[in-house]
Design a protein around this motif. Structure first.
Motif, PDB file in Angstrom:
ATOM      1  N   ASN A  11       0.863  -1.172   0.000  1.00 19.24           N
ATOM      2  CA  ASN A  11       0.000   0.000   0.000  1.00 19.24           C
ATOM      3  C   ASN A  11       0.899   1.221   0.000  1.00 19.24           C
ATOM      4  OD1 ASN A  11      -2.481  -1.431   0.045  1.00 19.24           O
ATOM      5  ND2 ASN A  11      -2.128  -1.854   2.196  1.00 19.24           N
ATOM      6  N   VAL A  12       1.150   1.759   1.149  1.00 17.72           N
ATOM      7  CA  VAL A  12       2.006   2.932   1.261  1.00 17.72           C
ATOM      8  C   VAL A  12       3.378   2.515   1.777  1.00 17.72           C
ATOM      9  CG1 VAL A  12       2.295   5.195   2.342  1.00 17.72           C
ATOM     10  CG2 VAL A  12       0.004   4.373   1.745  1.00 17.72           C
ATOM     11  N   MET A  13       4.396   3.077   1.178  1.00 17.76           N
ATOM     12  CA  MET A  13       5.759   2.912   1.679  1.00 17.76           C
ATOM     13  C   MET A  13       6.306   4.288   1.993  1.00 17.76           C
ATOM     14  SD  MET A  13       7.290   0.000  -0.856  1.00 17.76           S
ATOM     15  CE  MET A  13       8.599  -0.482   0.276  1.00 17.76           C
ATOM     16  N   GLY A  14       7.224   4.349   2.937  1.00 16.11           N
ATOM     17  CA  GLY A  14       7.729   5.663   3.293  1.00 16.11           C
ATOM     18  C   GLY A  14       9.006   5.630   4.095  1.00 16.11           C
ATOM     19  N   TRP A  15       9.457   6.820   4.409  1.00 14.19           N
ATOM     20  CA  TRP A  15      10.649   7.014   5.227  1.00 14.19           C
ATOM     21  C   TRP A  15      10.311   7.929   6.398  1.00 14.19           C
ATOM     22  CZ3 TRP A  15      15.168   4.431   4.399  1.00 14.19           C
ATOM     23  CH2 TRP A  15      15.327   3.819   3.156  1.00 14.19           C
ATOM     24  N   TYR A  16      10.790   7.548   7.559  1.00 15.49           N
ATOM     25  CA  TYR A  16      10.677   8.345   8.772  1.00 15.49           C
ATOM     26  C   TYR A  16      12.087   8.557   9.302  1.00 15.49           C
ATOM     27  CZ  TYR A  16       5.667   7.345   8.800  1.00 15.49           C
ATOM     28  OH  TYR A  16       4.334   7.263   8.475  1.00 15.49           O
ATOM     29  N   ARG A  17      12.220   9.522  10.207  1.00  8.59           N
ATOM     30  CA  ARG A  17      13.527   9.732  10.813  1.00  8.59           C
ATOM     31  C   ARG A  17      13.367  10.123  12.268  1.00  8.59           C
ATOM     32  NH1 ARG A  17      15.415  15.266   7.606  1.00  8.59           N
ATOM     33  NH2 ARG A  17      13.976  16.715   8.657  1.00  8.59           N
ATOM     34  N   GLN A  18      14.408   9.832  13.028  1.00  6.94           N
ATOM     35  CA  GLN A  18      14.416  10.177  14.446  1.00  6.94           C
ATOM     36  C   GLN A  18      15.778  10.723  14.819  1.00  6.94           C
ATOM     37  OE1 GLN A  18      13.226   7.000  17.097  1.00  6.94           O
ATOM     38  NE2 GLN A  18      12.733   8.455  18.710  1.00  6.94           N
ATOM     39  N   ALA A  19      15.785  11.983  15.209  1.00  8.78           N
ATOM     40  CA  ALA A  19      17.011  12.626  15.665  1.00  8.78           C
ATOM     41  C   ALA A  19      17.164  12.400  17.167  1.00  8.78           C
ATOM     42  CB  ALA A  19      16.959  14.119  15.351  1.00  8.78           C
ATOM     43  N   PRO A  20      18.380  12.511  17.681  1.00 11.73           N
ATOM     44  CA  PRO A  20      18.602  12.301  19.121  1.00 11.73           C
ATOM     45  C   PRO A  20      17.718  13.217  19.960  1.00 11.73           C
ATOM     46  CG  PRO A  20      20.684  12.387  17.969  1.00 11.73           C
ATOM     47  CD  PRO A  20      19.635  12.759  16.960  1.00 11.73           C
ATOM     48  N   GLY A  21      17.026  12.628  20.920  1.00 12.17           N
ATOM     49  CA  GLY A  21      16.188  13.400  21.820  1.00 12.17           C
ATOM     50  C   GLY A  21      14.868  13.858  21.232  1.00 12.17           C
ATOM     51  N   LYS A  22      14.563  13.431  20.028  1.00 12.52           N
ATOM     52  CA  LYS A  22      13.318  13.854  19.377  1.00 12.52           C
ATOM     53  C   LYS A  22      12.461  12.651  19.012  1.00 12.52           C
ATOM     54  CE  LYS A  22      15.023  18.194  17.452  1.00 12.52           C
ATOM     55  NZ  LYS A  22      15.093  19.050  16.227  1.00 12.52           N
ATOM     56  N   GLN A  23      11.184  12.924  18.743  1.00 10.17           N
ATOM     57  CA  GLN A  23      10.287  11.863  18.331  1.00 10.17           C
ATOM     58  C   GLN A  23      10.508  11.515  16.864  1.00 10.17           C
ATOM     59  OE1 GLN A  23       6.292  13.245  19.277  1.00 10.17           O
ATOM     60  NE2 GLN A  23       6.366  12.221  21.264  1.00 10.17           N
ATOM     61  N   ARG A  24      10.127  10.298  16.519  1.00  7.88           N
ATOM     62  CA  ARG A  24      10.206   9.888  15.118  1.00  7.88           C
ATOM     63  C   ARG A  24       9.213  10.721  14.317  1.00  7.88           C
ATOM     64  NH1 ARG A  24      10.394   3.535  13.765  1.00  7.88           N
ATOM     65  NH2 ARG A  24      11.950   3.809  15.421  1.00  7.88           N
ATOM     66  N   GLU A  25       9.660  11.178  13.145  1.00  9.06           N
ATOM     67  CA  GLU A  25       8.813  12.036  12.319  1.00  9.06           C
ATOM     68  C   GLU A  25       8.766  11.525  10.894  1.00  9.06           C
ATOM     69  OE1 GLU A  25      10.383  15.995  12.155  1.00  9.06           O
ATOM     70  OE2 GLU A  25      12.200  15.395  11.090  1.00  9.06           O
ATOM     71  N   LEU A  26       7.657  11.832  10.240  1.00  8.76           N
ATOM     72  CA  LEU A  26       7.483  11.472   8.843  1.00  8.76           C
ATOM     73  C   LEU A  26       8.390  12.314   7.967  1.00  8.76           C
ATOM     74  CD1 LEU A  26       5.827  10.121   6.494  1.00  8.76           C
ATOM     75  CD2 LEU A  26       4.332  12.120   6.639  1.00  8.76           C
ATOM     76  N   VAL A  27       9.051  11.664   7.026  1.00  8.91           N
ATOM     77  CA  VAL A  27       9.842  12.369   6.019  1.00  8.91           C
ATOM     78  C   VAL A  27       9.064  12.411   4.705  1.00  8.91           C
ATOM     79  CG1 VAL A  27      11.976  12.412   4.684  1.00  8.91           C
ATOM     80  CG2 VAL A  27      12.009  11.692   7.104  1.00  8.91           C
ATOM     81  N   THR A  28       8.663  11.234   4.226  1.00  8.84           N
ATOM     82  CA  THR A  28       7.976  11.158   2.949  1.00  8.84           C
ATOM     83  C   THR A  28       7.295   9.811   2.799  1.00  8.84           C
ATOM     84  OG1 THR A  28       8.287  11.255   0.531  1.00  8.84           O
ATOM     85  CG2 THR A  28      10.094  10.354   1.829  1.00  8.84           C
ATOM     86  N   THR A  29       6.222   9.783   2.003  1.00  8.97           N
ATOM     87  CA  THR A  29       5.540   8.540   1.677  1.00  8.97           C
ATOM     88  C   THR A  29       5.229   8.483   0.192  1.00  8.97           C
ATOM     89  OG1 THR A  29       3.358   9.485   2.129  1.00  8.97           O
ATOM     90  CG2 THR A  29       4.450   8.334   3.945  1.00  8.97           C
ATOM     91  N   ILE A  30       4.995   7.260  -0.286  1.00 10.18           N
ATOM     92  CA  ILE A  30       4.594   7.055  -1.668  1.00 10.18           C
ATOM     93  C   ILE A  30       3.561   5.934  -1.695  1.00 10.18           C
ATOM     94  CG2 ILE A  30       6.535   5.474  -2.129  1.00 10.18           C
ATOM     95  CD1 ILE A  30       6.553   6.628  -5.018  1.00 10.18           C
ATOM     96  N   THR A  31       2.459   6.163  -2.397  1.00  6.58           N
ATOM     97  CA  THR A  31       1.396   5.163  -2.470  1.00  6.58           C
ATOM     98  C   THR A  31       1.679   4.162  -3.589  1.00  6.58           C
ATOM     99  OG1 THR A  31       0.046   6.366  -4.060  1.00  6.58           O
ATOM    100  CG2 THR A  31      -0.220   6.945  -1.733  1.00  6.58           C
ATOM    101  N   SER A  32       0.851   3.127  -3.643  1.00  5.78           N
ATOM    102  CA  SER A  32       0.998   2.131  -4.693  1.00  5.78           C
ATOM    103  C   SER A  32       0.785   2.751  -6.068  1.00  5.78           C
ATOM    104  CB  SER A  32       0.007   0.991  -4.485  1.00  5.78           C
ATOM    105  OG  SER A  32      -1.317   1.494  -4.445  1.00  5.78           O
ATOM    106  N   GLY A  33       0.041   3.834  -6.118  1.00  6.10           N
ATOM    107  CA  GLY A  33      -0.202   4.510  -7.385  1.00  6.10           C
ATOM    108  C   GLY A  33       0.846   5.549  -7.729  1.00  6.10           C
TER     109      GLY A  33
END
Length: 119
Positions: A32-54
């Protein structure tokens, strides 16, 4: 079972580029959806980008115009091209996939790959 394996992280100077890859393996039926998230030291994980099946994409404002997500359905892979990197981009980057496999529908995470941008 399904595994997501990231690669391509490393150390780069500000203004440089890196390309992250994420390969999925296992009894996968479709994504379905694939994506990338990132987490910097001392911070919460955040969305970077996503891409749908379409092929529709979504980017965090902080990376728009610098990062590009793409996918190769034949290889069960997703990529993140990162240009004009900044020290604030330093984080562990995680691949994420919402997919159907032989056991049903589930969201998987990769183990993470470190990206360090020096000033």
């Amino acid at each position: 079972q399904v595994q997501l394996v990231e690669s391509g992280g490393g150390l780069v100077q500000a203004g440089g580029s890196l390309r992250l890859s994420c390969a999925a393996s296992g009894s996968i039926y479709s994504f379905n959806v694939m994506g990338w998230y990132r987490q910097a030291p001392g911070k919460q994980r955040e969305l970077v980008t996503t891409i749908t099946s379409g092929g529709s994409t979504n980017y965090a404002d902080s990376v728009k115009g610098r990062f590009t997500i793409s996918r190769d359905n034949a290889k069960n892979a997703v990529y993140l091209q990162m240009n004009s990197l900044k020290p604030l981009d330093t984080a562990v980057y995680y691949c994420n996939a919402d997919l159907y496999w032989s056991g049903g529908r589930r969201v998987y995470w990769g183990q993470g790959t470190q990206v360090t941008v020096s000033s």
